[in-house]
Design a protein around this motif. Structure first.
Motif, PDB file in Angstrom:
ATOM      1  N   UNK A  18     -67.089 -18.248  51.630  1.00  0.00           N
ATOM      2  CA  UNK A  18     -67.745 -17.027  51.162  1.00  0.00           C
ATOM      3  C   UNK A  18     -68.972 -17.436  50.390  1.00  0.00           C
ATOM      4  N   UNK A  19     -70.033 -16.687  50.560  1.00  0.00           N
ATOM      5  CA  UNK A  19     -71.263 -16.991  49.844  1.00  0.00           C
ATOM      6  C   UNK A  19     -71.783 -15.716  49.205  1.00  0.00           C
ATOM      7  N   UNK A  20     -72.269 -15.831  47.983  1.00  0.00           N
ATOM      8  CA  UNK A  20     -72.701 -14.668  47.220  1.00  0.00           C
ATOM      9  C   UNK A  20     -74.104 -14.884  46.686  1.00  0.00           C
ATOM     10  N   UNK A  21     -74.914 -13.832  46.788  1.00  0.00           N
ATOM     11  CA  UNK A  21     -76.277 -13.876  46.268  1.00  0.00           C
ATOM     12  C   UNK A  21     -76.295 -13.603  44.767  1.00  0.00           C
ATOM     13  N   UNK A  22     -77.309 -14.091  44.118  1.00  0.00           N
ATOM     14  CA  UNK A  22     -77.594 -13.796  42.717  1.00  0.00           C
ATOM     15  C   UNK A  22     -77.785 -12.281  42.616  1.00  0.00           C
ATOM     16  N   UNK A  23     -77.033 -11.621  41.738  1.00  0.00           N
ATOM     17  CA  UNK A  23     -77.148 -10.162  41.620  1.00  0.00           C
ATOM     18  C   UNK A  23     -77.875  -9.731  40.343  1.00  0.00           C
TER      19      UNK A  23
END
Length: 180
Positions: A18-23
């Protein structure tokens, strides 16, 4: 000496990633989270904790504590973290407040790159895990999403080195491949 990939029940399948962007509140990471599930049913409890801890130590991710996951959104800006669940189950939120709900249970292992937000949403009464960090990252910090200076955290994350070995499967495991 790192443990070879054929030494554990986690080698049967590749980890989910899983990869998550800077929010803007949680920096997250360009590196993927690795979620290992064992390829067979494992008996939960102290024997599983000891097995996970032995693998983490052998693969250069020394264990520092046992417990649960905080019930608030947080991340670590100076270390990667491995969580090995050895008892119970939980629903975690990975990637910050707008991230992804992930169910974990005894036998699951989550490898969190520095900066990836995590929070416990729900857990069984007996939910317990063991946690380790690479040897040069033993001084981990605790940053709260939306409260800590995210610009400074992003800078610190940029200096966190990549471990040579996967905490479960050693140098032949998925981490060195996925985290190039």
């Amino acid at each position: 000496m790192p443990v070879q990939a054929d030494a554990t029940p986690w080698q049967a399948q590749a980890p989910a990633t899983r990869q998550f962007d800077d929010d803007g509140r949680t920096p997250n990471s360009v590196l993927p989270v690795l979620h290992y599930r064992p390829g067979q049913s494992l008996e939960e409890g102290e024997a599983l904790a000891q097995q996970l801890e032995a693998l983490f130590h052998a693969n250069e991710w020394p264990v520092q504590w046992r417990g649960g996951v905080f019930g608030f959104h947080h991340y670590h800006s100076v270390s990667h973290e491995v969580l090995g669940i050895f008892r119970g189950s939980a629903t975690l939120m990975l990637g910050g407040e707008s991230g992804e709900r992930v169910t974990v249970q005894a036998g699951d292992v989550i490898v969190l790159p520095a900066g990836v937000g995590h929070c416990r949403l729900e857990a069984s009464r007996d939910f317990t895990l063991t946690a380790g960090y690479p040897p040069d990252q033993q001084d981990w910090d605790l940053c709260r999403s939306g409260e800590d200076d995210i610009a400074a955290a992003r800078q610190r994350i940029g200096f966190v080195g990549r471990p040579a070995a996967d905490p479960l499967l050693g140098r032949e495991g998925a981490l060195p491949q996925y985290w190039r």
